[in-house]
Scaffold this motif. Structure first.
Motif, PDB file in Angstrom:
ATOM      1  N   LEU A 112      29.415  28.355  77.235  1.00 46.91           N
ATOM      2  CA  LEU A 112      29.844  28.353  75.836  1.00 46.91           C
ATOM      3  C   LEU A 112      29.626  26.999  75.172  1.00 46.91           C
ATOM      4  N   LEU A 113      29.644  25.929  75.956  1.00 48.38           N
ATOM      5  CA  LEU A 113      29.469  24.592  75.396  1.00 48.38           C
ATOM      6  C   LEU A 113      28.019  24.326  74.997  1.00 48.38           C
ATOM      7  N   GLY A 114      27.091  25.142  75.472  1.00 50.33           N
ATOM      8  CA  GLY A 114      25.704  25.077  75.011  1.00 50.33           C
ATOM      9  C   GLY A 114      25.055  23.727  75.190  1.00 50.33           C
ATOM     10  N   ASP A 115      24.715  23.049  74.077  1.00 45.34           N
ATOM     11  CA  ASP A 115      24.009  21.779  74.127  1.00 45.34           C
ATOM     12  C   ASP A 115      24.919  20.578  74.370  1.00 45.34           C
ATOM     13  N   THR A 116      26.199  20.820  74.570  1.00 40.42           N
ATOM     14  CA  THR A 116      27.133  19.733  74.884  1.00 40.42           C
ATOM     15  C   THR A 116      27.196  19.557  76.395  1.00 40.42           C
ATOM     16  N   PRO A 117      26.832  18.391  76.934  1.00 41.79           N
ATOM     17  CA  PRO A 117      26.861  18.195  78.383  1.00 41.79           C
ATOM     18  C   PRO A 117      28.265  18.402  78.958  1.00 41.79           C
ATOM     19  N   LEU A 235      23.011   5.668  76.278  1.00 41.01           N
ATOM     20  CA  LEU A 235      23.766   6.712  75.603  1.00 41.01           C
ATOM     21  C   LEU A 235      25.255   6.417  75.788  1.00 41.01           C
ATOM     22  N   VAL A 236      25.972   6.259  74.707  1.00 41.88           N
ATOM     23  CA  VAL A 236      27.412   6.017  74.763  1.00 41.88           C
ATOM     24  C   VAL A 236      28.117   7.355  74.604  1.00 41.88           C
ATOM     25  N   MET A 237      28.827   7.772  75.643  1.00 46.59           N
ATOM     26  CA  MET A 237      29.410   9.107  75.652  1.00 46.59           C
ATOM     27  C   MET A 237      30.928   9.034  75.785  1.00 46.59           C
ATOM     28  N   ASP A 238      31.612   9.811  74.965  1.00 48.30           N
ATOM     29  CA  ASP A 238      33.047  10.000  75.122  1.00 48.30           C
ATOM     30  C   ASP A 238      33.269  11.138  76.102  1.00 48.30           C
ATOM     31  N   CYS A 239      34.118  10.899  77.083  1.00 44.34           N
ATOM     32  CA  CYS A 239      34.328  11.855  78.169  1.00 44.34           C
ATOM     33  C   CYS A 239      35.757  12.397  78.111  1.00 44.34           C
ATOM     34  N   GLN A 250      38.384  20.249  87.496  1.00 44.88           N
ATOM     35  CA  GLN A 250      38.345  19.591  86.200  1.00 44.88           C
ATOM     36  C   GLN A 250      37.098  20.027  85.445  1.00 44.88           C
ATOM     37  N   LEU A 251      37.239  20.174  84.147  1.00 38.40           N
ATOM     38  CA  LEU A 251      36.095  20.395  83.270  1.00 38.40           C
ATOM     39  C   LEU A 251      35.870  19.094  82.509  1.00 38.40           C
ATOM     40  N   LEU A 252      34.735  18.463  82.751  1.00 34.12           N
ATOM     41  CA  LEU A 252      34.393  17.203  82.092  1.00 34.12           C
ATOM     42  C   LEU A 252      33.403  17.499  80.974  1.00 34.12           C
ATOM     43  N   VAL A 253      33.778  17.163  79.752  1.00 33.00           N
ATOM     44  CA  VAL A 253      32.948  17.396  78.574  1.00 33.00           C
ATOM     45  C   VAL A 253      32.543  16.046  77.992  1.00 33.00           C
ATOM     46  N   LEU A 254      31.236  15.876  77.741  1.00 28.68           N
ATOM     47  CA  LEU A 254      30.725  14.600  77.254  1.00 28.68           C
ATOM     48  C   LEU A 254      30.136  14.781  75.859  1.00 28.68           C
ATOM     49  N   THR A 255      30.632  14.002  74.911  1.00 23.24           N
ATOM     50  CA  THR A 255      30.153  14.079  73.535  1.00 23.24           C
ATOM     51  C   THR A 255      29.660  12.703  73.093  1.00 23.24           C
ATOM     52  N   PRO A 256      28.690  12.647  72.186  1.00 20.14           N
ATOM     53  CA  PRO A 256      28.143  11.359  71.758  1.00 20.14           C
ATOM     54  C   PRO A 256      29.196  10.492  71.078  1.00 20.14           C
ATOM     55  N   GLY A 257      29.206   9.197  71.452  1.00 13.00           N
ATOM     56  CA  GLY A 257      30.193   8.283  70.906  1.00 13.00           C
ATOM     57  C   GLY A 257      29.774   7.621  69.613  1.00 13.00           C
ATOM     58  N   ALA A 259      26.379   7.596  66.275  1.00 13.41           N
ATOM     59  CA  ALA A 259      25.264   8.316  65.655  1.00 13.41           C
ATOM     60  C   ALA A 259      23.960   8.112  66.413  1.00 13.41           C
ATOM     61  N   GLU A 260      23.734   6.903  66.910  1.00  6.99           N
ATOM     62  CA  GLU A 260      22.499   6.636  67.653  1.00  6.99           C
ATOM     63  C   GLU A 260      22.424   7.480  68.916  1.00  6.99           C
ATOM     64  N   THR A 261      23.546   7.594  69.612  1.00  7.13           N
ATOM     65  CA  THR A 261      23.577   8.427  70.820  1.00  7.13           C
ATOM     66  C   THR A 261      23.321   9.888  70.481  1.00  7.13           C
ATOM     67  N   ARG A 262      23.867  10.339  69.361  1.00  7.45           N
ATOM     68  CA  ARG A 262      23.651  11.737  68.948  1.00  7.45           C
ATOM     69  C   ARG A 262      22.161  12.003  68.737  1.00  7.45           C
ATOM     70  N   GLU A 263      21.475  11.074  68.096  1.00  7.19           N
ATOM     71  CA  GLU A 263      20.040  11.232  67.865  1.00  7.19           C
ATOM     72  C   GLU A 263      19.271  11.217  69.180  1.00  7.19           C
ATOM     73  N   ARG A 264      19.670  10.336  70.088  1.00  8.00           N
ATOM     74  CA  ARG A 264      18.970  10.263  71.377  1.00  8.00           C
ATOM     75  C   ARG A 264      19.219  11.500  72.236  1.00  8.00           C
ATOM     76  N   LEU A 265      20.401  12.083  72.113  1.00 15.11           N
ATOM     77  CA  LEU A 265      20.664  13.331  72.832  1.00 15.11           C
ATOM     78  C   LEU A 265      19.789  14.458  72.301  1.00 15.11           C
ATOM     79  N   ASP A 266      19.609  14.501  70.988  1.00  9.20           N
ATOM     80  CA  ASP A 266      18.712  15.496  70.400  1.00  9.20           C
ATOM     81  C   ASP A 266      17.293  15.322  70.950  1.00  9.20           C
ATOM     82  N   LEU A 267      16.847  14.068  71.055  1.00 15.66           N
ATOM     83  CA  LEU A 267      15.525  13.786  71.608  1.00 15.66           C
ATOM     84  C   LEU A 267      15.457  14.197  73.078  1.00 15.66           C
TER      85      LEU A 267
END
Length: 287
Positions: A112-117, A235-239, A250-257, A259-267
């Motif tokens: 369900l989290l799809g593109d979210t690591p 990549l700066v990630m909030d965990c 545990q379910l560990l969810v990582l989101t971009p911390g 804007a630059e990290t968000r763009e690099r994750l898209d890449l």
């Protein structure tokens, strides 16, 4: 081993699982509502020929590891997973914190989290399951065996783990790992798995002995990590860590911390799709 029953069960569970539930694109020319054998093979990391032989009752007895992979690929419930093990002539894994199969509900959340690591870990830090976005970010962390299954063991015994980490975060990360292990050890007194892991670390690492002696205790809930990825850079990630009621998984969810990290994750998702069609990736290290 009940070959005919095992074959029938696997075939029916495959045919009943919709591709979207397993994170597989349906495509315009699909003739069946369920998964194809080659899709099950891809999700489970085994050959199509072996899946065919299992469904035809012609296979050798599958190992515990293969059964675990099939249970995850077919998104089996805990009861279905246990039934699968019984049919193959194995004892099902325990339902407590020592279980080494990701819980079915947590695996569904990965989809369900799809593109979210995101990944599922045991309370000792063994990665039990990852979604594709997580594999692209960190590499396949489910491939290890022995004590190397545990993040804390690799950190303190493999020089490459720490050398590749972000230097300014290394000490704090080490303290977090030890404090988390100390908390798990307190919840599982007398557990031989925990005792063996701690004893091995105390023997192998002076740094671990130093931190273990400080008796810091903490269950990680939220954190920030910097990943040094070989393709897209830092990549700066909030965990965010969500734990089961018994604290066993545990379910560990990582989101971009930022804007630059968000763009690099898209890449990374584009690069990963082009270069790693099988779902793998070069490892990225976290500090």
């Amino acid at each position: 081993m009940q070959r005919d029953q095992l074959a029938d069960f696997l075939r029916r569970r495959r045919e009943a699982l919709r591709p979207a539930e397993a994170g597989v694109p349906e495509g315009p020319r699909r003739r069946t509502a369920g998964l194809r054998r080659e899709e099950v093979a891809m999700l489970a990391g085994m050959s199509v020929d072996y899946v065919v032989r299992l469904e035809q009752g012609r296979s050798s007895r599958p190992s515990v590891q293969l059964l675990g992979a099939l249970a995850r690929a077919l998104r089996l419930s805990d009861d279905e997973r246990d039934h699968l093990f019984h049919l193959a002539g194995h004892r099902p894994p325990p339902a407590d914190g020592t279980a080494r199969l990701a819980r079915a509900g947590l695996v569904r959340m990965l989809d369900l989290l799809g593109d979210t690591p995101a990944m599922v870990l045991s309370d000792l830090g063994e990665v039990l399951a990852q979604n594709r976005a997580s594999v692209l970010l960190t590499g396949d962390l489910t491939r290890y065996s022995g004590d190397r299954r545990y993040v804390v063991y690799r950190w303190f015994t493999d020089p490459g783990e720490r050398a590749a980490a972000v230097a300014e975060e290394a000490e704090l990360h080490a303290r977090h790992l030890v404090a988390d292990l100390r908390a798990a050890a307190g919840r599982r007194p007398g557990d031989p798995v925990v005792a063996s892991l701690v004893a091995g670390l105390r023997t192998e690492s002076a740094d671990f002995r130093r931190l273990w002696a400080e008796h810091e205790v903490a269950v990680r809930r939220a954190d920030r990590k910097t990943f040094d990825h070989p393709r897209v850079g830092r990549l700066v990630m909030d965990c965010e860590t969500l734990v089961t009621p018994d604290l066993g998984q545990q379910l560990l969810v990582l989101t971009p911390g930022d804007a630059e990290t968000r763009e690099r994750l898209d890449l990374l998702r584009v690069v990963g799709t082009q270069e790693f069609p099988g779902g793998g990736s070069e490892d990225a290290r976290a500090g």
